[in-house]
Design a protein around this motif. Structure first.
Motif, PDB file in Angstrom:
ATOM      1  N   HIS A   1       2.099  27.002   1.017  1.00 20.15           N
ATOM      2  CA  HIS A   1       1.765  28.186   0.230  1.00 20.15           C
ATOM      3  C   HIS A   1       1.338  27.768  -1.176  1.00 20.15           C
ATOM      4  CE1 HIS A   1       2.653  31.942  -2.028  1.00 20.15           C
ATOM      5  NE2 HIS A   1       2.304  32.532  -0.894  1.00 20.15           N
ATOM      6  N   ARG A   2       0.522  28.581  -1.795  1.00 21.25           N
ATOM      7  CA  ARG A   2       0.012  28.224  -3.129  1.00 21.25           C
ATOM      8  C   ARG A   2       1.133  27.970  -4.125  1.00 21.25           C
ATOM      9  NH1 ARG A   2       0.618  32.453  -6.340  1.00 21.25           N
ATOM     10  NH2 ARG A   2       1.041  34.466  -5.380  1.00 21.25           N
ATOM     11  N   THR A   3       2.290  28.659  -3.958  1.00 17.74           N
ATOM     12  CA  THR A   3       3.397  28.419  -4.881  1.00 17.74           C
ATOM     13  C   THR A   3       4.140  27.129  -4.561  1.00 17.74           C
ATOM     14  OG1 THR A   3       5.016  29.658  -3.563  1.00 17.74           O
ATOM     15  CG2 THR A   3       3.735  30.887  -5.197  1.00 17.74           C
ATOM     16  N   GLU A   4       3.926  26.577  -3.361  1.00 13.07           N
ATOM     17  CA  GLU A   4       4.486  25.262  -3.054  1.00 13.07           C
ATOM     18  C   GLU A   4       3.607  24.167  -3.656  1.00 13.07           C
ATOM     19  OE1 GLU A   4       6.605  25.050   1.052  1.00 13.07           O
ATOM     20  OE2 GLU A   4       4.791  26.258   1.361  1.00 13.07           O
ATOM     21  N   ALA A   5       2.299  24.384  -3.599  1.00 11.38           N
ATOM     22  CA  ALA A   5       1.370  23.406  -4.169  1.00 11.38           C
ATOM     23  C   ALA A   5       1.317  23.505  -5.690  1.00 11.38           C
ATOM     24  CB  ALA A   5      -0.025  23.623  -3.592  1.00 11.38           C
ATOM     25  N   TYR A   6       1.401  24.726  -6.208  1.00 11.44           N
ATOM     26  CA  TYR A   6       1.339  24.965  -7.657  1.00 11.44           C
ATOM     27  C   TYR A   6       2.550  25.809  -8.057  1.00 11.44           C
ATOM     28  CZ  TYR A   6      -3.526  23.734  -6.687  1.00 11.44           C
ATOM     29  OH  TYR A   6      -4.668  23.097  -6.265  1.00 11.44           O
ATOM     30  N   PRO A   7       3.735  25.223  -8.058  1.00 11.12           N
ATOM     31  CA  PRO A   7       4.953  26.029  -8.253  1.00 11.12           C
ATOM     32  C   PRO A   7       5.224  26.386  -9.708  1.00 11.12           C
ATOM     33  CG  PRO A   7       5.541  23.738  -8.059  1.00 11.12           C
ATOM     34  CD  PRO A   7       4.057  23.804  -7.838  1.00 11.12           C
ATOM     35  N   TYR A   8       5.960  27.486  -9.871  1.00 15.91           N
ATOM     36  CA  TYR A   8       6.531  27.799 -11.172  1.00 15.91           C
ATOM     37  C   TYR A   8       7.975  27.322 -11.148  1.00 15.91           C
ATOM     38  CZ  TYR A   8       9.342  30.258 -14.543  1.00 15.91           C
ATOM     39  OH  TYR A   8      10.243  30.539 -15.523  1.00 15.91           O
TER      40      TYR A   8
ATOM     41  N   PRO B   1       8.289  17.230  -4.402  1.00 17.66           N
ATOM     42  CA  PRO B   1       7.144  17.681  -3.602  1.00 17.66           C
ATOM     43  C   PRO B   1       7.600  18.306  -2.295  1.00 17.66           C
ATOM     44  CG  PRO B   1       6.740  15.499  -4.497  1.00 17.66           C
ATOM     45  CD  PRO B   1       8.181  15.819  -4.784  1.00 17.66           C
ATOM     46  N   PRO B   2       6.907  19.338  -1.828  1.00 14.75           N
ATOM     47  CA  PRO B   2       7.367  20.090  -0.657  1.00 14.75           C
ATOM     48  C   PRO B   2       6.981  19.481   0.687  1.00 14.75           C
ATOM     49  CG  PRO B   2       5.382  21.079  -1.508  1.00 14.75           C
ATOM     50  CD  PRO B   2       5.720  19.950  -2.448  1.00 14.75           C
TER      51      PRO B   2
ATOM     52  N   ALA C   1      -2.542  32.693   0.584  1.00 13.54           N
ATOM     53  CA  ALA C   1      -3.364  31.511   0.356  1.00 13.54           C
ATOM     54  C   ALA C   1      -2.527  30.266   0.591  1.00 13.54           C
ATOM     55  CB  ALA C   1      -3.917  31.519  -1.065  1.00 13.54           C
ATOM     56  N   LYS C   2      -3.090  29.295   1.346  1.00  7.74           N
ATOM     57  CA  LYS C   2      -2.370  28.065   1.664  1.00  7.74           C
ATOM     58  C   LYS C   2      -3.299  26.864   1.583  1.00  7.74           C
ATOM     59  CE  LYS C   2       1.484  29.615   4.466  1.00  7.74           C
ATOM     60  NZ  LYS C   2       2.514  28.957   5.275  1.00  7.74           N
ATOM     61  N   VAL C   3      -2.697  25.684   1.456  1.00  7.59           N
ATOM     62  CA  VAL C   3      -3.460  24.435   1.416  1.00  7.59           C
ATOM     63  C   VAL C   3      -2.749  23.391   2.270  1.00  7.59           C
ATOM     64  CG1 VAL C   3      -4.294  24.948  -0.904  1.00  7.59           C
ATOM     65  CG2 VAL C   3      -2.264  23.518  -0.611  1.00  7.59           C
ATOM     66  N   ASN C   4      -3.474  22.321   2.622  1.00  5.50           N
ATOM     67  CA  ASN C   4      -2.848  21.276   3.422  1.00  5.50           C
ATOM     68  C   ASN C   4      -2.210  20.213   2.525  1.00  5.50           C
ATOM     69  OD1 ASN C   4      -5.144  19.965   2.490  1.00  5.50           O
ATOM     70  ND2 ASN C   4      -5.635  19.024   4.448  1.00  5.50           N
ATOM     71  N   SER C   5      -1.553  19.241   3.143  1.00  4.39           N
ATOM     72  CA  SER C   5      -0.796  18.242   2.385  1.00  4.39           C
ATOM     73  C   SER C   5      -1.690  17.324   1.561  1.00  4.39           C
ATOM     74  CB  SER C   5       0.061  17.397   3.334  1.00  4.39           C
ATOM     75  OG  SER C   5      -0.745  16.736   4.294  1.00  4.39           O
ATOM     76  N   VAL C   6      -2.958  17.194   1.951  1.00  2.00           N
ATOM     77  CA  VAL C   6      -3.873  16.367   1.164  1.00  2.00           C
ATOM     78  C   VAL C   6      -4.009  16.938  -0.243  1.00  2.00           C
ATOM     79  CG1 VAL C   6      -6.225  15.460   0.986  1.00  2.00           C
ATOM     80  CG2 VAL C   6      -5.121  15.638   3.230  1.00  2.00           C
ATOM     81  N   GLU C   7      -4.172  18.248  -0.324  1.00  2.00           N
ATOM     82  CA  GLU C   7      -4.274  18.891  -1.638  1.00  2.00           C
ATOM     83  C   GLU C   7      -2.941  18.862  -2.377  1.00  2.00           C
ATOM     84  OE1 GLU C   7      -5.444  23.208  -3.606  1.00  2.00           O
ATOM     85  OE2 GLU C   7      -6.592  22.424  -1.910  1.00  2.00           O
ATOM     86  N   VAL C   8      -1.834  19.114  -1.649  1.00  2.40           N
ATOM     87  CA  VAL C   8      -0.517  19.103  -2.287  1.00  2.40           C
ATOM     88  C   VAL C   8      -0.240  17.749  -2.925  1.00  2.40           C
ATOM     89  CG1 VAL C   8       1.968  19.266  -1.912  1.00  2.40           C
ATOM     90  CG2 VAL C   8       0.439  20.861  -0.770  1.00  2.40           C
TER      91      VAL C   8
ATOM     92  N   TYR D   1      -2.349  15.495  -3.876  1.00  2.00           N
ATOM     93  CA  TYR D   1      -3.254  15.280  -4.999  1.00  2.00           C
ATOM     94  C   TYR D   1      -2.759  16.018  -6.235  1.00  2.00           C
ATOM     95  CZ  TYR D   1      -7.515  15.244  -7.803  1.00  2.00           C
ATOM     96  OH  TYR D   1      -8.416  15.078  -8.829  1.00  2.00           O
ATOM     97  N   VAL D   2      -2.381  17.280  -6.063  1.00  2.00           N
ATOM     98  CA  VAL D   2      -1.939  18.099  -7.203  1.00  2.00           C
ATOM     99  C   VAL D   2      -0.654  17.547  -7.814  1.00  2.00           C
ATOM    100  CG1 VAL D   2      -1.050  20.379  -7.855  1.00  2.00           C
ATOM    101  CG2 VAL D   2      -3.059  20.196  -6.369  1.00  2.00           C
ATOM    102  N   TRP D   3       0.310  17.194  -6.979  1.00  2.00           N
ATOM    103  CA  TRP D   3       1.608  16.748  -7.482  1.00  2.00           C
ATOM    104  C   TRP D   3       1.555  15.376  -8.137  1.00  2.00           C
ATOM    105  CZ3 TRP D   3       6.742  18.788  -7.169  1.00  2.00           C
ATOM    106  CH2 TRP D   3       6.791  20.117  -6.734  1.00  2.00           C
TER     107      TRP D   3
END
Length: 235
Positions: free
Chosen positions: A112-119, A128-129, A185-192, A194-196
């Protein structure tokens, strides 16, 4: 933004529209050939690479079906163990045989977007999730209320009532005529990953996502609000 996490969403809601966007080539370019029976029965079906340029309408349709097949295979992930997220373990044919499934599909198990870009309130206090069960961290829009965490959330978290803050979509047949379609909205682990592993973008730096990033945006409505609804007709 709503604070609630949809309980039993797979049973109570129907995906009415969605998009899967693959950025960059993961392997050889997909040629958009006809779908084969083996693709429907494969238990390890992967997302295709980018489509060949100047593809015909038929090639584009075949490519879209490959995205759909890859997104809708079942995983081994559960609410007790998130290690099976993103990994298909069953075929597309098998995943559609029963209207109720206890495991999320590949796209449902994305992050989920909040897992990739959490508050979160303390920098570095969250790990990391990847491979974990869903945990959602929110900051209310007014930024005056304290943020909150939902640690026992389902994989399908319909927390948005509009499309990226730009517009609302309502459906007439709802018990409440003003009830909106809900978004996710969701993303895969490749994006997660990269972001983290990157510092936040700034005026002097930007992000360039690597090949293999996949993003899913989906809109959902309640099954009970569809006239003469028959859940068995949906995959």
């Amino acid at each position: 933004m709503t604070k609630s996490v949809c309980r039993g969403c797979v049973a109570a809601w129907i995906l009415v529209s969605g998009a899967v966007i693959s950025l960059g080539a993961q392997a050889e370019v997909d040629n958009g050939s006809a779908i084969s029976p083996s693709e429907l029965t494969s238990t390890s079906y992967a997302f295709p690479s980018d489509l060949v340029s100047n593809a015909s309408g038929t090639q584009k349709a075949n490519y879209a079906w490959r995205l759909f097949i890859a997104a809708n295979n079942l995983t081994n992930a559960t609410l007790q163990d998130g290690s099976g997220r993103e990994t298909p373990v069953n075929s597309f044919i098998s995943s559609g045989m029963q209207p109720m499934q206890s495991n999320p599909t590949v796209f449902e198990s994305f992050y989920h977007r909040t897992e990739a870009y959490p508050y979160f309130t303390q920098a570095g206090s969250v790990s990391p999730p990847i491979g974990q069960t869903p945990v959602y961290r929110f900051q209310p829009i007014d930024f005056e209320t304290d943020g909150f965490t939902v640690s026992d959330g389902q994989y399908v978290n319909l927390d948005e009532t509009n499309q990226i803050g730009q517009n609302f979509l309502y459906y007439r047949e709802s018990n409440d005529p003003d009830f909106p379609v809900l978004y996710m909205a969701k993303v895969n682990s490749v994006e997660v990953n990269y972001v983290w592993n990157r510092a936040a973008p700034s005026a002097s730096s930007s992000w360039v996502f690597p090949d293999g990033v996949i993003e899913v945006k989906a809109a959902w409505r309640r099954v009970a609000d569809i006239k003469n609804s028959d859940p068995s007709r949906y995959h």
